[in-house]
Design a protein around this motif. Structure first.
Motif, PDB file in Angstrom:
ATOM      1  N   PHE A 129       0.835  -1.205   0.000  1.00 35.11           N
ATOM      2  CA  PHE A 129       0.000   0.000   0.000  1.00 35.11           C
ATOM      3  C   PHE A 129       0.868   1.253   0.000  1.00 35.11           C
ATOM      4  CE2 PHE A 129      -2.504   3.390   1.759  1.00 35.11           C
ATOM      5  CZ  PHE A 129      -3.810   3.155   1.336  1.00 35.11           C
ATOM      6  N   GLY A 130       1.913   1.259   0.835  1.00 35.68           N
ATOM      7  CA  GLY A 130       2.804   2.414   0.909  1.00 35.68           C
ATOM      8  C   GLY A 130       3.560   2.656  -0.380  1.00 35.68           C
ATOM      9  N   LEU A 131       3.981   1.585  -1.034  1.00 40.02           N
ATOM     10  CA  LEU A 131       4.678   1.733  -2.314  1.00 40.02           C
ATOM     11  C   LEU A 131       3.800   2.443  -3.336  1.00 40.02           C
ATOM     12  CD1 LEU A 131       6.421  -1.759  -2.761  1.00 40.02           C
ATOM     13  CD2 LEU A 131       7.494   0.426  -2.165  1.00 40.02           C
ATOM     14  N   GLY A 132       2.532   2.060  -3.376  1.00 44.71           N
ATOM     15  CA  GLY A 132       1.634   2.702  -4.332  1.00 44.71           C
ATOM     16  C   GLY A 132       1.204   4.082  -3.890  1.00 44.71           C
ATOM     17  N   GLY A 133       0.931   4.245  -2.585  1.00 44.74           N
ATOM     18  CA  GLY A 133       0.377   5.505  -2.090  1.00 44.74           C
ATOM     19  C   GLY A 133       1.314   6.679  -2.259  1.00 44.74           C
ATOM     20  N   GLU A 134       2.589   6.499  -1.919  1.00 46.46           N
ATOM     21  CA  GLU A 134       3.534   7.606  -2.010  1.00 46.46           C
ATOM     22  C   GLU A 134       3.773   8.002  -3.463  1.00 46.46           C
ATOM     23  OE1 GLU A 134       4.589   9.385   0.569  1.00 46.46           O
ATOM     24  OE2 GLU A 134       3.222   8.106   1.675  1.00 46.46           O
ATOM     25  N   ASN A 135       3.863   7.023  -4.350  1.00 47.00           N
ATOM     26  CA  ASN A 135       4.051   7.331  -5.770  1.00 47.00           C
ATOM     27  C   ASN A 135       2.794   7.931  -6.390  1.00 47.00           C
ATOM     28  OD1 ASN A 135       6.836   6.305  -6.533  1.00 47.00           O
ATOM     29  ND2 ASN A 135       6.000   4.492  -5.548  1.00 47.00           N
ATOM     30  N   LEU A 136       1.632   7.510  -5.893  1.00 50.06           N
ATOM     31  CA  LEU A 136       0.388   8.103  -6.367  1.00 50.06           C
ATOM     32  C   LEU A 136       0.326   9.574  -6.003  1.00 50.06           C
ATOM     33  CD1 LEU A 136      -2.382   7.791  -7.683  1.00 50.06           C
ATOM     34  CD2 LEU A 136      -3.284   7.034  -5.473  1.00 50.06           C
ATOM     35  N   ALA A 137       0.837   9.929  -4.820  1.00 52.96           N
ATOM     36  CA  ALA A 137       0.876  11.332  -4.409  1.00 52.96           C
ATOM     37  C   ALA A 137       1.746  12.152  -5.356  1.00 52.96           C
ATOM     38  CB  ALA A 137       1.398  11.439  -2.977  1.00 52.96           C
ATOM     39  N   VAL A 138       2.853  11.566  -5.825  1.00 57.41           N
ATOM     40  CA  VAL A 138       3.710  12.261  -6.796  1.00 57.41           C
ATOM     41  C   VAL A 138       2.946  12.509  -8.096  1.00 57.41           C
ATOM     42  CG1 VAL A 138       5.804  12.074  -8.196  1.00 57.41           C
ATOM     43  CG2 VAL A 138       5.832  11.339  -5.807  1.00 57.41           C
ATOM     44  N   ALA A 139       2.195  11.509  -8.552  1.00 52.78           N
ATOM     45  CA  ALA A 139       1.405  11.675  -9.777  1.00 52.78           C
ATOM     46  C   ALA A 139       0.344  12.760  -9.602  1.00 52.78           C
ATOM     47  CB  ALA A 139       0.751  10.342 -10.155  1.00 52.78           C
ATOM     48  N   GLN A 140      -0.305  12.784  -8.442  1.00 49.18           N
ATOM     49  CA  GLN A 140      -1.311  13.815  -8.177  1.00 49.18           C
ATOM     50  C   GLN A 140      -0.689  15.209  -8.209  1.00 49.18           C
ATOM     51  OE1 GLN A 140      -2.617  12.372  -4.367  1.00 49.18           O
ATOM     52  NE2 GLN A 140      -4.395  11.314  -5.217  1.00 49.18           N
ATOM     53  N   ASN A 141       0.473  15.345  -7.588  1.00 50.50           N
ATOM     54  CA  ASN A 141       1.139  16.648  -7.570  1.00 50.50           C
ATOM     55  C   ASN A 141       1.584  17.069  -8.963  1.00 50.50           C
ATOM     56  OD1 ASN A 141       0.793  16.805  -4.799  1.00 50.50           O
ATOM     57  ND2 ASN A 141       2.823  15.998  -4.331  1.00 50.50           N
ATOM     58  N   THR A 142       1.985  16.097  -9.791  1.00 53.14           N
ATOM     59  CA  THR A 142       2.368  16.411 -11.167  1.00 53.14           C
ATOM     60  C   THR A 142       1.174  16.929 -11.954  1.00 53.14           C
ATOM     61  OG1 THR A 142       4.069  14.674 -11.108  1.00 53.14           O
ATOM     62  CG2 THR A 142       3.419  15.495 -13.274  1.00 53.14           C
ATOM     63  N   TYR A 143       0.022  16.303 -11.758  1.00 54.21           N
ATOM     64  CA  TYR A 143      -1.207  16.819 -12.376  1.00 54.21           C
ATOM     65  C   TYR A 143      -1.467  18.260 -11.936  1.00 54.21           C
ATOM     66  CZ  TYR A 143      -3.338  12.737 -14.690  1.00 54.21           C
ATOM     67  OH  TYR A 143      -3.649  11.716 -15.555  1.00 54.21           O
TER      68      TYR A 143
END
Length: 271
Positions: free
Chosen positions: A42-56
């Protein structure tokens, strides 16, 4: 650089979903090890998902608009945190299985539905970003920068200070919230339900305050000044909780307010 932000968001949201499924399955099997693996995934996906959100966010909003955008983004994130804290415990207490860990598994499987909804949102966002690019003749959402691991050595001292602020500040927030219910029950002799509600006040307050603070920071600028104010205010909240017996509602509302302010002022400084 490998997947692009559109597919990256979908892939990382999928990893979050898989992690939550493993976590819930671990509870169903009464296996702490499987639950720990689930949280790791979950942590592996969650932290990288936050990066994608910030890039958007950086791609869609420019300049001082970012403060409001990050504030609004944080508001919805805290909405999820608030729903989680207020609903999953009630779900656990409402269902009556023969074994307690089965009730826990049922509650955690409802979290799988939240993660599934997050994945669907990532798919919808891919459609909207493609439509935006087609109408405005733009490339896919991206920062326009090629990032290399070797760039770390070129980071300025000011950026490292931001990293230090980020780490040390959130260490004072998230671990406290994770243990807050027990703290409020022991020190202030609150009932389990009241202690849980007080513990959730940080997220509940930030749900509305983040958007408001984002607009304030947009209008005034001076992000660094607001970060300093947020840190001092957060310190004051912890002092109230640690060294006084004043009702914890005051300290937690204050903590939620300054927690929201810091996020709105700090993250746009990295853009």
């Amino acid at each position: 650089r490998v997947f692009g932000v559109r597919w990256g968001a979908i892939i990382f949201a999928s990893i979050v979903l898989v992690g939550q499924v493993i976590f819930a399955l671990g509870a169903q099997l009464d296996s702490f090890m499987v639950m720990a693996i689930g949280r790791f995934v979950f942590g592996l996906g969650g932290e990288n998902l936050a990066v994608a959100q910030n890039t958007y966010a950086v791609s869609w909003f420019k300049g001082q608009e970012l403060n409001m955008a990050f504030g609004l983004q944080l508001s919805f994130a805290r909405l999820g945190s608030t729903v989680n804290m207020l609903s999953l415990q009630k779900t656990f207490e409402a269902v009556k299985f023969t074994k307690e860990y089965e009730s826990l598994a049922f509650a955690l499987y409802t979290g799988v539905l939240y993660c599934l909804f997050s994945l669907l949102c990532a798919v919808v966002l891919l459609y909207f970003d493609k439509r935006r690019s087609r109408i405005l003749n733009l490339d896919a959402a991206e920062t326009g920068e090629v990032v290399r691991f070797s760039d770390i050595k070129d980071f300025p001292a000011s950026l490292w200070l931001i990293f230090v602020i980020c780490v040390t500040y959130y260490v004072a927030i998230f671990p406290f919230i994770s243990l807050g219910t027990v703290f409020f029950m022991d020190k202030f002799e609150l009932s389990s339900e009241s202690a849980h509600f007080v513990d959730s006040l940080v997220y509940l307050i930030s749900l509305g305050a983040s958007f408001v603070w984002g607009i304030v920071v947009d209008k005034t600028g001076r992000n660094l000044m607001w970060v300093g104010i947020a840190i001092v205010g957060t310190l004051g909240s912890h002092v109230l909780l640690a060294f006084t017996w004043i009702t914890p509602y005051i300290a937690m509302v204050t903590l939620g307010t300054f927690y929201s302010l810091l996020a709105c002022a700090l993250w746009p400084m990295l853009a």
